[in-house]
Every structure is written in C-alpha cells, then in structure tokens.
Motif scaffolding. Structure first.
Motif, PDB file in Angstrom:
ATOM      1  N   GLU A   5       0.820  -1.202   0.000  1.00  0.00           N
ATOM      2  CA  GLU A   5       0.000   0.000   0.000  1.00  0.00           C
ATOM      3  C   GLU A   5       0.864   1.267   0.000  1.00  0.00           C
ATOM      4  O   GLU A   5       0.449   2.319  -0.486  1.00  0.00           O
ATOM      5  CB  GLU A   5      -0.920   0.006   1.231  1.00  0.00           C
ATOM      6  N   ASN A 324      -2.197   1.765 -10.681  1.00  0.00           N
ATOM      7  CA  ASN A 324      -3.279   2.754 -10.568  1.00  0.00           C
ATOM      8  C   ASN A 324      -4.033   2.538  -9.255  1.00  0.00           C
ATOM      9  O   ASN A 324      -5.236   2.311  -9.238  1.00  0.00           O
ATOM     10  CB  ASN A 324      -4.233   2.612 -11.769  1.00  0.00           C
ATOM     11  N   SER A 326      -5.061   4.411  -6.896  1.00  0.00           N
ATOM     12  CA  SER A 326      -6.087   5.378  -6.482  1.00  0.00           C
ATOM     13  C   SER A 326      -7.232   5.476  -7.499  1.00  0.00           C
ATOM     14  O   SER A 326      -8.098   6.348  -7.379  1.00  0.00           O
ATOM     15  CB  SER A 326      -5.453   6.759  -6.281  1.00  0.00           C
ATOM     16  N   CYS A 328     -10.679   4.468  -9.724  1.00  0.00           N
ATOM     17  CA  CYS A 328     -12.017   4.021  -9.343  1.00  0.00           C
ATOM     18  C   CYS A 328     -12.062   2.497  -9.325  1.00  0.00           C
ATOM     19  O   CYS A 328     -11.493   1.842 -10.197  1.00  0.00           O
ATOM     20  CB  CYS A 328     -13.054   4.543 -10.342  1.00  0.00           C
ATOM     21  N   ALA A 351      -8.901  -1.534  -8.305  1.00  0.00           N
ATOM     22  CA  ALA A 351      -8.764  -0.208  -8.918  1.00  0.00           C
ATOM     23  C   ALA A 351      -8.658  -0.364 -10.436  1.00  0.00           C
ATOM     24  O   ALA A 351      -8.002  -1.272 -10.934  1.00  0.00           O
ATOM     25  CB  ALA A 351      -7.534   0.506  -8.371  1.00  0.00           C
TER      26      ALA A 351
END
Length: 412
Positions: A5, A324, A326, A328, A351
C-alpha cells in the motif's frame, strides 16, 4: 518489509528492472515470522526447534537465509536434502520425512547422514533389516481431519500419510524383531488450520504414544498454521496455541521422566507457509482487457504454470493494481494466458485496470514458484529477494535453452 500500500513505486521499479512475471520475497517478513514463533514458545523448559518445511519454497537463498536465523530443515525428497546441505544446514539439522518413496531413496538419505522419519510399515520393516543401528523417527497418523480444504488435510483415517496409531502394536513388533531404535515421533494433520483443538488433540495422541517408546529424543508436531490472505482475515492464534502446547509438553516430559533421569526431549514444529507466504509478492502485467456480455476479464502475462494455488486449491490471493492504486474501483475477473481455465480471481473489486498495468498478487511466498511448470512451453519467471532494502536476483528467467536442454533429438 515492503508494504504494498505504501511502496507501489518500489514494486513498479522492480517490475521494470527485472520484467514480469516476477516473484519478490521480503526477508524482513520471513525473519519477523521466525522470531514470532520463537517468542511464542520461549517458555518451553526443554529444547525447541523450528524446522522450515522447504517444499513451500526451495530457492537456495531462502534456505540459506533461514539457516542463518538458526532454523533446521524439514525435507521430503533427496533433492531437498541436497539443496539443504548446499545451503549450509548440518546433517543433524535436516529431517527427511518422505511419503511413498522406495527403500532405495531412503538408503540415499542414510548415506547423506540426515535424520529420517518413516510413515510406512513395509518400509519400516525393510529399514530395520538394512540399518538396525540407524536411529529413526515414526510419522503417526492421528486420524484427525484438519485444514481448510480436503486436499490439504493429511491426518485423517483415509490419508496416505503416516502410520495409523492403531498400528502401534505392529510397530513394536518390528522394533522387537529388528532391534531398530526409535529416535522420535512425528505427525502433521494439514494446512491452514484455525482450530487450536486440532493441534491439541494431535499433540495429546502423540504424547500418549511416546510414553511407550523409552528412548525418543524429539516430538515433531508438524505445522499447518493459517496465515491471513485478506485484510482482517483470521489466522492461527499462535499465542493461545503455544500456551496450551507448552503446558501439555511440560506435563508429558514430567510423566516421561518418572522412572529415569531427566531426559532432554526436543519439541519440533515444521512451518513452511507460516514463515514465507506473506513475504512473497507476484507481479504480473496486464496483456488485455476483454469485455463479454457479463464479465470484464483482465488477462495477464502468467497463468497456473506459474501460480497454481487458486486453480488447484481454490485458494484466495488478494490482487491489487499497483499501477493505478487510487483509481475508481471496478469488478474484474483476473485470468492467465494459458490455454486452460486459469483464473486467479473471480469478480474482484480492483482499482481500474488498463492494458499495461502491473498487478500484485499477495501471499506468494509459499507453494507458488515451487509448484510452477513449463506448461504451454512457457518460461518460468525470475525471483528476487529483498535484503535490508536492497534487491537481489536469486533466479534468472528461463529461456528456450532451458526448455530444450534435456531434450534428446533423434533422426526422424
């Protein structure tokens, strides 16, 4: 330790440096797990030994790292013994516990001088005739169904592993006939075990049986500790387990030594997945995003030839888009490039994925590369080890030369 993370950029750099697919092992996590287990059993009055079950991951460098930590080695083949010796393990720190092998392979283990556990009446009789002065251990089947999956439960009554504890009289008869020396007792009931009672029931059976063998030096309780695969996932309560096992073991030692001098018996565990699973990350690149009437597939540059656990055991491994993180979140079924149904994860919330992104599959340190193959004539991937924040290549990616090196061409 790498935290995916927080260190996506570091993982991306490694993917760019070494290419994908790529296995990465963080030794900081391995050391942490090893020390966690030592701490849990620190109050054992007698000796305590951790034997790494190297079938989980046999890379020579993983073995060398654990040897430096003080670990012993649990092996199941002659080849694993030889790798262990090359990694620096002393012969008396290697235990060989094979299953359904010939007496000829066991003879080779005797020549190599390692400790041996036998789990077959026929082989036990033959061994006693060939090597009456060689001390061995016996693997007992305690008839306990344990583990998260029938495929990884190995201590039940119909399992091929171990000698049934109902056959103890037969074992004693062989001992009388051959005068073979029983050095220890062993059991292993399965993997991913949450229920502490399964460990306790097996231990009680083994401790009770051991009272009938006056010259043992070790009790080996195997392993099977569950590790977390998702955030908030349950795991074996090692603290609670150790307290119960220590109490039972100390009581056993007290009873065992009633009629003799205090005997120094070693308690052994043989964790594999517990030590190395969480240290591993498997990086793959997305080849294609494919839409069907009901599913969005993310097809990657790997398959069950590299990472078979989800297909073989229905095992769950968390998958993250580290290119990616972050983005949606959308739902994807992550699949491989093998000409079979090789699905890493069904309908996963990840994501947003684009072609060319790098995905990270977690808990990839155990039973992943070690179960890989060249199916579809694909090359097996590279492996990298992280030591004190530095990355080291510990296995090169295969090439066509590797695929063909053992082929013998004939005129046709």
């Amino acid at each position: 330790m790498i935290q995916v993370e927080k260190n996506n950029e570091q993982l991306i750099k490694l993917a760019n440096k070494y290419g994908t697919p790529l296995y990465i092992y963080d030794t900081c996590k391995i050391k942490k797990q090893y020390q966690k287990m030592l701490y849990a059993f620190k109050n054992i009055k007698k000796n305590f030994l951790i034997n790494y079950a190297c079938k989980a991951n046999t890379n020579l460098n993983i073995l060398k790292f654990l040897q430096k930590l003080g670990s012993g080695l649990d092996t199941v083949s002659i080849q694993e013994i030889e790798i262990g010796l090359k990694a620096g393990f002393l012969q008396n720190k290697i235990i060989y516990t094979p299953n359904c092998v010939s007496i000829n392979e066991i003879k080779k283990a005797v020549e190599l001088g390692v400790k041996i556990n036998l789990d077959n009446i026929s082989i036990l009789e033959q061994f006693g005739e060939y090597f009456p002065n060689y001390s061995i251990g016996i693997r007992i089947n305690p008839h306990i169904m344990a583990g998260s999956n029938p495929k990884i439960s190995v201590g039940h009554i119909d399992s091929k592993f171990g000698i049934s504890y109902y056959q103890i009289p037969h074992i004693k008869k062989i001992i009388r006939n051959t005068r073979i020396n029983i050095d220890g007792l062993h059991m292993h009931t399965g993997s991913d075990i949450l229920d502490i009672k399964s460990f306790l029931d097996g231990a009680k059976i083994l401790f009770q049986i051991a009272l009938d063998f006056p010259d043992i030096n070790y009790i080996d309780l195997g392993s099977g500790f569950k590790v977390p695969y998702t955030k908030g996932d349950r795991k074996t309560d090692l603290s609670c387990l150790s307290k119960i096992i220590i109490q039972e073991f100390n009581n056993f030692c007290k009873n065992y030594n009633k009629n003799k001098k205090d005997k120094d018996i070693t308690l052994i565990f043989e964790p594999g997945k517990f030590l190395v699973s969480e240290s591993g990350y498997f990086l793959v690149s997305v080849n294609v995003i494919k839409h069907t009437m009901s599913t969005v597939f993310a097809g990657v540059d790997s398959g069950f030839n590299h990472f078979i656990r989800p297909m073989f055991y229905d095992a769950y491994h968390n998958i993250e888009n580290i290119s990616n993180p972050s983005g949606c979140f959308r739902y994807y079924t992550v699949v491989g490039y093998i000409c079979e149904s090789d699905t890493f994860g069904f309908n996963r919330k990840i994501a947003e994925i684009h072609e060319g992104d790098v995905l990270c599959i977690k808990n990839a340190g155990a039973y992943c590369f070690s179960m890989s193959s060249n199916y579809n004539s694909r090359y097996r991937p590279s492996e990298v080890m992280i030591i004190n924040g530095k990355d080291f290549l510990i296995r090169k990616r295969e090439t066509m030369k590797d695929l063909l090196q053992n082929i013998v061409e004939i005129p046709i």
